[in-house]
Structure formats: C-alpha cells, structure tokens
Design a protein around this motif. Sequence first.
Motif, PDB file in Angstrom:
ATOM      1  N   SER A 183       4.727  10.884   1.769  1.00  0.00           N
ATOM      2  CA  SER A 183       4.324   9.528   1.396  1.00  0.00           C
ATOM      3  C   SER A 183       4.558   8.565   2.548  1.00  0.00           C
ATOM      4  O   SER A 183       5.432   8.780   3.393  1.00  0.00           O
ATOM      5  CB  SER A 183       5.088   9.056   0.156  1.00  0.00           C
TER       6      SER A 183
ATOM      7  N   ARG B 224       0.421   5.619   0.380  1.00  0.00           N
ATOM      8  CA  ARG B 224      -0.408   6.798   0.636  1.00  0.00           C
ATOM      9  C   ARG B 224       0.394   8.053   0.289  1.00  0.00           C
ATOM     10  O   ARG B 224       1.538   8.220   0.730  1.00  0.00           O
ATOM     11  CB  ARG B 224      -0.829   6.836   2.118  1.00  0.00           C
TER      12      ARG B 224
ATOM     13  N   ARG C  92      -7.309   4.984  -5.243  1.00  0.00           N
ATOM     14  CA  ARG C  92      -8.257   5.989  -4.768  1.00  0.00           C
ATOM     15  C   ARG C  92      -7.587   7.355  -4.866  1.00  0.00           C
ATOM     16  O   ARG C  92      -6.529   7.586  -4.287  1.00  0.00           O
ATOM     17  CB  ARG C  92      -8.669   5.710  -3.312  1.00  0.00           C
TER      18      ARG C  92
ATOM     19  N   HIS D 295       4.329   4.082   3.057  1.00  0.00           N
ATOM     20  CA  HIS D 295       4.080   2.844   2.337  1.00  0.00           C
ATOM     21  C   HIS D 295       4.244   1.639   3.249  1.00  0.00           C
ATOM     22  O   HIS D 295       4.938   1.699   4.272  1.00  0.00           O
ATOM     23  CB  HIS D 295       5.038   2.711   1.143  1.00  0.00           C
TER      24      HIS D 295
ATOM     25  N   ALA E 177       0.838  -1.197   0.000  1.00  0.00           N
ATOM     26  CA  ALA E 177       0.000   0.000   0.000  1.00  0.00           C
ATOM     27  C   ALA E 177       0.870   1.243   0.000  1.00  0.00           C
ATOM     28  O   ALA E 177       1.970   1.255   0.549  1.00  0.00           O
ATOM     29  CB  ALA E 177      -0.924   0.006   1.224  1.00  0.00           C
TER      30      ALA E 177
ATOM     31  N   GLU F 191      -2.590  -1.252  -3.197  1.00  0.00           N
ATOM     32  CA  GLU F 191      -3.500  -0.157  -2.878  1.00  0.00           C
ATOM     33  C   GLU F 191      -2.737   1.162  -2.964  1.00  0.00           C
ATOM     34  O   GLU F 191      -1.683   1.315  -2.350  1.00  0.00           O
ATOM     35  CB  GLU F 191      -4.079  -0.327  -1.469  1.00  0.00           C
ATOM     36  N   VAL F 192      -3.272   2.082  -3.748  1.00  0.00           N
ATOM     37  CA  VAL F 192      -2.684   3.419  -3.889  1.00  0.00           C
ATOM     38  C   VAL F 192      -3.749   4.436  -3.529  1.00  0.00           C
ATOM     39  O   VAL F 192      -4.875   4.380  -4.042  1.00  0.00           O
ATOM     40  CB  VAL F 192      -2.186   3.672  -5.326  1.00  0.00           C
ATOM     41  N   GLU F 193      -3.408   5.339  -2.638  1.00  0.00           N
ATOM     42  CA  GLU F 193      -4.312   6.432  -2.295  1.00  0.00           C
ATOM     43  C   GLU F 193      -3.545   7.744  -2.383  1.00  0.00           C
ATOM     44  O   GLU F 193      -2.458   7.882  -1.821  1.00  0.00           O
ATOM     45  CB  GLU F 193      -4.885   6.277  -0.887  1.00  0.00           C
ATOM     46  N   ALA F 194      -4.099   8.687  -3.132  1.00  0.00           N
ATOM     47  CA  ALA F 194      -3.485  10.006  -3.256  1.00  0.00           C
ATOM     48  C   ALA F 194      -4.517  11.061  -2.905  1.00  0.00           C
ATOM     49  O   ALA F 194      -5.641  11.037  -3.407  1.00  0.00           O
ATOM     50  CB  ALA F 194      -2.967  10.236  -4.673  1.00  0.00           C
ATOM     51  N   ARG F 195      -4.122  11.981  -2.040  1.00  0.00           N
ATOM     52  CA  ARG F 195      -4.983  13.095  -1.648  1.00  0.00           C
ATOM     53  C   ARG F 195      -4.285  14.391  -2.018  1.00  0.00           C
ATOM     54  O   ARG F 195      -3.167  14.644  -1.572  1.00  0.00           O
ATOM     55  CB  ARG F 195      -5.288  13.043  -0.150  1.00  0.00           C
TER      56      ARG F 195
ATOM     57  N   ASP G 209       0.172  12.337   0.023  1.00  0.00           N
ATOM     58  CA  ASP G 209      -0.543  13.549   0.401  1.00  0.00           C
ATOM     59  C   ASP G 209       0.186  14.754  -0.191  1.00  0.00           C
ATOM     60  O   ASP G 209       1.385  14.940   0.044  1.00  0.00           O
ATOM     61  CB  ASP G 209      -0.618  13.682   1.927  1.00  0.00           C
TER      62      ASP G 209
END
Length: 278
Positions: free
Chosen positions: A22, A8, A94, A24, A6, A60-64, A10
Amino acid sequence: MGWHAALRLDYTCDAECTRARSAHTGPLRVLKALYPEGEAICHHVLVHPPAGLVGGDRLEVEARLGAGSHALLTTPGATRWYRSQGDEATQQVRLHLGEGARLEWLPLETLAYDGARAVNDLQVTLASGAAMIGWDLLALGLPAADAPFATGHFDQRIAIDGLWLEQARIDASDRLLLDSPLGLAGQRTLATAWLAWGSDPAEARVTQAIEGARALIEPGGAFEGTFAGVTRAQPRLIVLRALAGRTEPLFHLLRAVRAAWRSAAWDLPAAEPRVWRT
C-alpha cells in the motif's frame, strides 16, 4: 480548501498466498493485513481518520488485484458526508481485478447529512475469470435522530466495465423521487448489492445465488420491514436492491446475502470481518 487523500493497494498471489502493498497520501490508509481465513484471502480495513468529508474534500482509492488474488475491503464505521457551503465533496474508487482474482467490496454505511453536496464514484474492471461481491448502503439524513435530508444532493455512480453503468442524483428537493411509490417510497435508506463475473459463470452457481437471495427477502422472513428485490441484470451480473427506514435492517440483510453469494459463487463460508462486531 479541501483535503485530498489517496490510497493505492496492490495485491499479488504467490503459492496460494495473497500479499498486499500500500501507498498513501493524506489521511487515508489501511490497517494491518489480516488473514482469518488463511493466507489465500487478505482482509483489509480502510481507515479515514477525519471520519467524514466536507465541501472540497476528495478521497481516491485504487486497488489492483493480481491474478488469483483474493481481497476483502471494509471500513471500521460509517462514512459521513457533512453539510457543504458550496463545493462538492468527492470519493472516487477504482478497482481492477486480474485474471481469476476475487474482491469483496464491503464498506459500512454512508451517511448523507442535511446540506451535503456529495459525489460517490465507483468503477470496476474485471478480467476473465475474475469475480466480485460488492455493496453500497446509503442513509439520507440521520433517520435515527429524526434529522431529515432537507437540502443538498448525493450523486452516485457505479460502473462495471462492459456489464453495468448506473448513475443518478438524489436531490433533497426532488419529492417525487423521494416519496413516490415509483421512487424511494418515503424510505430514507437504500442498499445495492451485486455479484459480478468477468466471464460466463456456471449456470448452477447463478441459480443458487439468485434463489439464495430471494429466499432471504421473502415476505414474512427475518428481514421484515425491508423492501427488496433481486434480478439477473446481465448474464454475468446479479443485482439486489433494498429500501428501509433505518440502516440496521439493511446491513443485516446485506450480510446475509453476501454469505449466500459467497457460498454459491465460491464455496466459501461467511467469515465476517471482526470489525463488524466491534
């Protein structure tokens, strides 16, 4: 047992400067942030060292993206989905864009090997004033190696909240879908690109984006051998579809369309990631 990874990301914008943080778990991360266009736009390369997924794997990749930030995300090479003996491999992305944020989601091609059992799920939310250019490029089997996609399936879902929901299963046994003129017409690589806004765009920019893309796909043009069309699917969404026998002509077409849309929507030059030339 599958391998779970995963990431993340931001992004924040301060004084017209986009900065990223980031976090991970597992073998999924980003390389150093690059700023070839200046500090307003952050270029990131997503790296998955195993270079492929097998049954049971999950990415899973999430970027905000905070208000006013601008990020470009790409990959250093193809994402490979290998043969599975039973379990599906899954990639879940996401992407959340705050007010006035801009995102370019530009991964290199996805290769679905014979026997792959894959689920590729992308979901986007756009706040007011946000905008996104994205694409997806999929090859079924290995056309250049004459290795067909004879068994398995590839499930694809692309959702932009409030604008667009598309989901389908491409099953290797579905000859009607794969070979019919109303389906993939015997082609084994397919591309989708989109330009989406979180609020109503200026009509002049929409018109310029559509006309720019259509000029590129005219018969007899630079991308002969590709079959493509572009439409305004929603007032805030433009979608391009394309088919070809190999990934290379589609990738070149996507690059040209992205450059046209970048100019039309944001008054920006192409400024392609350097990793595309290595």
